[in-house]
Design a protein around this motif. Structure first.
Motif, PDB file in Angstrom:
ATOM      1  N   ASP A   1      31.719  41.587  41.986  1.00  0.00           N
ATOM      2  CA  ASP A   1      31.416  40.424  42.685  1.00  0.00           C
ATOM      3  C   ASP A   1      30.774  40.690  44.048  1.00  0.00           C
ATOM      4  O   ASP A   1      29.767  40.422  44.579  1.00  0.00           O
ATOM      5  CB  ASP A   1      32.547  39.166  42.931  1.00  0.00           C
ATOM      6  CG  ASP A   1      32.721  38.668  41.691  1.00  0.00           C
ATOM      7  OD1 ASP A   1      31.872  38.595  40.576  1.00  0.00           O
ATOM      8  OD2 ASP A   1      33.884  38.057  41.695  1.00  0.00           O
ATOM      9  N   PHE A   2      31.499  41.758  44.878  1.00  0.00           N
ATOM     10  CA  PHE A   2      31.155  42.477  46.040  1.00  0.00           C
ATOM     11  C   PHE A   2      29.989  42.936  45.560  1.00  0.00           C
ATOM     12  O   PHE A   2      28.898  42.905  46.627  1.00  0.00           O
ATOM     13  CB  PHE A   2      32.116  43.213  46.443  1.00  0.00           C
ATOM     14  CG  PHE A   2      31.630  43.782  47.980  1.00  0.00           C
ATOM     15  CD1 PHE A   2      32.313  43.304  48.976  1.00  0.00           C
ATOM     16  CD2 PHE A   2      31.049  45.071  47.985  1.00  0.00           C
ATOM     17  CE1 PHE A   2      31.928  43.769  50.288  1.00  0.00           C
ATOM     18  CE2 PHE A   2      30.678  45.614  49.030  1.00  0.00           C
ATOM     19  CZ  PHE A   2      31.184  45.148  50.283  1.00  0.00           C
ATOM     20  N   GLY A   3      29.478  43.677  44.823  1.00  0.00           N
ATOM     21  CA  GLY A   3      28.363  44.308  44.489  1.00  0.00           C
ATOM     22  C   GLY A   3      27.300  43.440  44.188  1.00  0.00           C
ATOM     23  O   GLY A   3      26.101  43.687  44.917  1.00  0.00           O
ATOM     24  N   ASP A   4      27.686  42.247  43.683  1.00  0.00           N
ATOM     25  CA  ASP A   4      26.410  41.212  43.631  1.00  0.00           C
ATOM     26  C   ASP A   4      26.062  40.862  45.015  1.00  0.00           C
ATOM     27  O   ASP A   4      24.796  40.627  45.510  1.00  0.00           O
ATOM     28  CB  ASP A   4      27.014  39.941  42.996  1.00  0.00           C
ATOM     29  CG  ASP A   4      27.158  40.128  41.523  1.00  0.00           C
ATOM     30  OD1 ASP A   4      26.634  41.176  40.921  1.00  0.00           O
ATOM     31  OD2 ASP A   4      28.085  39.190  40.816  1.00  0.00           O
ATOM     32  N   VAL A   5      26.876  40.638  45.999  1.00  0.00           N
ATOM     33  CA  VAL A   5      26.677  40.159  47.441  1.00  0.00           C
ATOM     34  C   VAL A   5      25.847  41.586  48.243  1.00  0.00           C
ATOM     35  O   VAL A   5      24.751  41.232  48.652  1.00  0.00           O
ATOM     36  CB  VAL A   5      27.953  39.880  48.198  1.00  0.00           C
ATOM     37  CG1 VAL A   5      27.723  39.839  49.710  1.00  0.00           C
ATOM     38  CG2 VAL A   5      28.660  38.763  47.537  1.00  0.00           C
ATOM     39  N   ALA A   6      26.288  42.766  47.870  1.00  0.00           N
ATOM     40  CA  ALA A   6      25.653  43.812  48.534  1.00  0.00           C
ATOM     41  C   ALA A   6      24.303  43.781  47.991  1.00  0.00           C
ATOM     42  O   ALA A   6      23.400  44.040  48.977  1.00  0.00           O
ATOM     43  CB  ALA A   6      26.360  45.019  48.299  1.00  0.00           C
ATOM     44  N   ARG A   7      23.988  43.541  46.712  1.00  0.00           N
ATOM     45  CA  ARG A   7      22.693  43.646  46.302  1.00  0.00           C
ATOM     46  C   ARG A   7      21.770  42.620  46.776  1.00  0.00           C
ATOM     47  O   ARG A   7      20.553  42.646  47.147  1.00  0.00           O
ATOM     48  CB  ARG A   7      22.620  43.849  44.614  1.00  0.00           C
ATOM     49  CG  ARG A   7      23.332  45.027  44.344  1.00  0.00           C
ATOM     50  CD  ARG A   7      23.634  45.059  42.652  1.00  0.00           C
ATOM     51  NE  ARG A   7      22.323  44.848  41.802  1.00  0.00           N
ATOM     52  CZ  ARG A   7      22.037  44.314  40.646  1.00  0.00           C
ATOM     53  NH1 ARG A   7      23.183  43.632  40.252  1.00  0.00           N
ATOM     54  NH2 ARG A   7      20.965  44.107  40.360  1.00  0.00           N
ATOM     55  N   ALA A   8      22.289  41.349  46.590  1.00  0.00           N
ATOM     56  CA  ALA A   8      21.563  40.305  47.306  1.00  0.00           C
ATOM     57  C   ALA A   8      21.170  40.317  48.809  1.00  0.00           C
ATOM     58  O   ALA A   8      20.147  39.641  49.044  1.00  0.00           O
ATOM     59  CB  ALA A   8      22.288  38.842  47.016  1.00  0.00           C
ATOM     60  N   LEU A   9      21.838  40.918  49.401  1.00  0.00           N
ATOM     61  CA  LEU A   9      21.685  41.199  51.075  1.00  0.00           C
ATOM     62  C   LEU A   9      21.117  42.502  51.000  1.00  0.00           C
ATOM     63  O   LEU A   9      20.860  42.789  52.450  1.00  0.00           O
ATOM     64  CB  LEU A   9      22.950  41.176  51.808  1.00  0.00           C
ATOM     65  CG  LEU A   9      23.611  39.885  51.700  1.00  0.00           C
ATOM     66  CD1 LEU A   9      24.972  39.747  52.295  1.00  0.00           C
ATOM     67  CD2 LEU A   9      22.890  38.552  52.247  1.00  0.00           C
ATOM     68  N   HIS A  10      20.675  43.214  50.304  1.00  0.00           N
ATOM     69  CA  HIS A  10      19.874  44.538  50.171  1.00  0.00           C
ATOM     70  C   HIS A  10      20.723  45.702  51.025  1.00  0.00           C
ATOM     71  O   HIS A  10      20.282  46.456  51.687  1.00  0.00           O
ATOM     72  CB  HIS A  10      18.581  44.250  51.058  1.00  0.00           C
ATOM     73  CG  HIS A  10      17.725  43.350  50.217  1.00  0.00           C
ATOM     74  ND1 HIS A  10      16.547  42.705  50.835  1.00  0.00           N
ATOM     75  CD2 HIS A  10      17.718  42.915  48.823  1.00  0.00           C
ATOM     76  CE1 HIS A  10      16.141  41.941  49.867  1.00  0.00           C
ATOM     77  NE2 HIS A  10      16.857  42.219  48.602  1.00  0.00           N
ATOM     78  N   LEU A  11      22.246  45.437  50.736  1.00  0.00           N
ATOM     79  CA  LEU A  11      22.925  46.459  51.442  1.00  0.00           C
ATOM     80  C   LEU A  11      22.659  47.847  50.686  1.00  0.00           C
ATOM     81  O   LEU A  11      22.978  48.851  51.164  1.00  0.00           O
ATOM     82  CB  LEU A  11      24.393  46.034  51.664  1.00  0.00           C
ATOM     83  CG  LEU A  11      24.693  44.773  52.204  1.00  0.00           C
ATOM     84  CD1 LEU A  11      26.326  44.570  52.210  1.00  0.00           C
ATOM     85  CD2 LEU A  11      24.265  44.927  53.728  1.00  0.00           C
ATOM     86  N   ASP A  12      22.530  47.778  49.374  1.00  0.00           N
ATOM     87  CA  ASP A  12      22.149  49.023  48.649  1.00  0.00           C
ATOM     88  C   ASP A  12      21.077  49.789  49.045  1.00  0.00           C
ATOM     89  O   ASP A  12      20.912  50.830  48.482  1.00  0.00           O
ATOM     90  CB  ASP A  12      22.314  48.628  47.251  1.00  0.00           C
ATOM     91  CG  ASP A  12      20.952  47.353  46.841  1.00  0.00           C
ATOM     92  OD1 ASP A  12      20.976  46.671  47.511  1.00  0.00           O
ATOM     93  OD2 ASP A  12      20.747  47.756  45.876  1.00  0.00           O
ATOM     94  N   ARG A  13      20.088  49.355  49.667  1.00  0.00           N
ATOM     95  CA  ARG A  13      19.053  49.950  50.186  1.00  0.00           C
ATOM     96  C   ARG A  13      19.205  50.929  51.303  1.00  0.00           C
ATOM     97  O   ARG A  13      18.340  51.982  51.664  1.00  0.00           O
ATOM     98  CB  ARG A  13      17.775  49.019  50.395  1.00  0.00           C
ATOM     99  CG  ARG A  13      17.554  48.013  49.451  1.00  0.00           C
ATOM    100  CD  ARG A  13      16.567  47.093  49.891  1.00  0.00           C
ATOM    101  NE  ARG A  13      15.721  46.376  48.710  1.00  0.00           N
ATOM    102  CZ  ARG A  13      15.016  45.514  48.830  1.00  0.00           C
ATOM    103  NH1 ARG A  13      14.446  45.157  49.854  1.00  0.00           N
ATOM    104  NH2 ARG A  13      14.718  44.821  47.578  1.00  0.00           N
ATOM    105  N   ASP A  14      20.316  50.660  52.201  1.00  0.00           N
ATOM    106  CA  ASP A  14      20.690  51.397  53.251  1.00  0.00           C
ATOM    107  C   ASP A  14      22.096  51.568  53.365  1.00  0.00           C
ATOM    108  O   ASP A  14      22.739  51.545  54.396  1.00  0.00           O
ATOM    109  CB  ASP A  14      19.977  51.062  54.567  1.00  0.00           C
ATOM    110  CG  ASP A  14      20.524  49.648  54.684  1.00  0.00           C
ATOM    111  OD1 ASP A  14      21.130  48.875  54.054  1.00  0.00           O
ATOM    112  OD2 ASP A  14      20.209  49.136  55.911  1.00  0.00           O
ATOM    113  N   LEU A  15      22.777  52.078  52.027  1.00  0.00           N
ATOM    114  CA  LEU A  15      24.168  51.839  52.061  1.00  0.00           C
ATOM    115  C   LEU A  15      25.004  53.053  53.168  1.00  0.00           C
ATOM    116  O   LEU A  15      25.971  52.822  53.568  1.00  0.00           O
ATOM    117  CB  LEU A  15      24.705  52.193  50.456  1.00  0.00           C
ATOM    118  CG  LEU A  15      26.024  51.724  50.018  1.00  0.00           C
ATOM    119  CD1 LEU A  15      26.047  50.153  50.393  1.00  0.00           C
ATOM    120  CD2 LEU A  15      26.228  52.190  48.717  1.00  0.00           C
TER     121      LEU A  15
END
Length: 304
Positions: A240-254
């Protein structure tokens, strides 16, 4: 044993005279940042379907995390039965009522675009927490537990500031200014004060009160073994946290996000390890959350 002391000229966010300045800082937070009012929020949503599709899971996750503050307070009472008076005032009279109202506002907003209230756990204190609290009576252990509390709080609040900032930008770009400016922006304004308290408390504990080498080493071991992203206590919640990270594009500059989350513990626990900009366990936890989210989304796509 040697103790870590403050370097000349260094100042914590709330001053060098730790006890008095931290207490004054908490009193200032209570005075200038009272709990937010639902009546002051404008819950108008122009395109409920678009908001639900893009940010529904983000609202659901943040709502749960904020409302579970009630359980967090129970955990703190168990973890630190002999906590400082200032800590108790902070988490019972400032942090708790503020975070609870954040959850109330977020829940009202998400119901406005068709999301159901999320299940929350407000009463269960884990066996691990109870055992740790029992150990707090042993010589030196309360200092370790306090440091872990401050580090966890600092990482949580930095995560919150990043998440609310990204969510605010996204809602503004969609033209959803009502909930952006009267729900998300006021919540975001209260989070940095919490971070400042945790950072100031951690620095005062390590650099002024002083912790022995064995206490710092034990804190490193326990932090490495227990770290989890904010709101995560299970594998499902990690996804679920990963869903949030992806929705907020945190994965693009992790890596940059991880540096912000680990700011305080890097300084106090790991700065002497040259070249280690982000503790490996933090990057590993974030990477795993995003991987679990991606895999779950792929599996759902196949089933559909």
């Amino acid at each position: 044993m040697t103790r870590m002391r403050a370097k000349p000229g260094r100042r914590t966010p709330v001053g060098r005279d730790s006890r008095d300045s931290l207490r004054r800082f908490v009193e200032m937070l209570a005075e200038k940042h009272p709990p937010l009012s639902l009546d002051a929020a404008d819950l108008t949503i122009k395109d409920p379907e678009q908001v639900r599709r893009r940010f529904g899971r983000v609202f659901g996750y943040l709502t749960r995390v904020e409302l579970e503050v009630e359980r967090n307070v129970l955990e703190l009472r168990v973890l630190m039965p002999e906590s400082t008076e200032t800590d108790r005032i902070f988490y019972e009279q400032v942090w708790w009522p503020q975070e609870l109202q954040h959850g109330v506002l977020l829940d009202a907003a998400q119901q406005g675009f068709g999301m159901m209230p999320v299940p929350i756990d407000v009463a269960r204190v884990s066996a691990r927490i109870r055992v740790t609290g029992a150990l707090s009576h042993l010589p030196g252990m309360l200092g370790v537990i306090r440091l872990l509390y401050y580090l966890t709080g600092a990482a949580t609040e930095r995560s919150a500031v990043i998440a609310y900032s990204r969510l605010l930008d996204g809602l503004r770009a969609m033209g959803e200014h009502a909930i952006a400016e009267t729900v998300i922006a006021p919540i975001r304004r209260q989070e940095p004060g919490h971070f400042a308290y945790y950072r100031g408390s951690a620095e005062a504990l390590v650099k002024e009160e002083g912790l022995s080498d064995w206490q710092l080493q034990l804190a490193r071991i326990l932090r490495r073994r227990s770290f989890a992203p904010v709101g995560v206590t299970s594998r499902r919640q990690r996804a679920d946290f990963g869903d949030v990270a992806r929705a907020l594009h945190l994965d693009r500059d992790l890596p940059a996000v991880a540096r912000q989350i680990s700011l305080v513990e890097h300084e106090l626990l790991w700065a002497q390890q040259l070249g280690l900009k982000v503790p490996r366990y933090i990057m590993a936890a974030l990477d795993e959350a995003i991987a679990l989210s991606t895999a779950r989304s792929a599996a759902q796509s196949v089933r559909n």
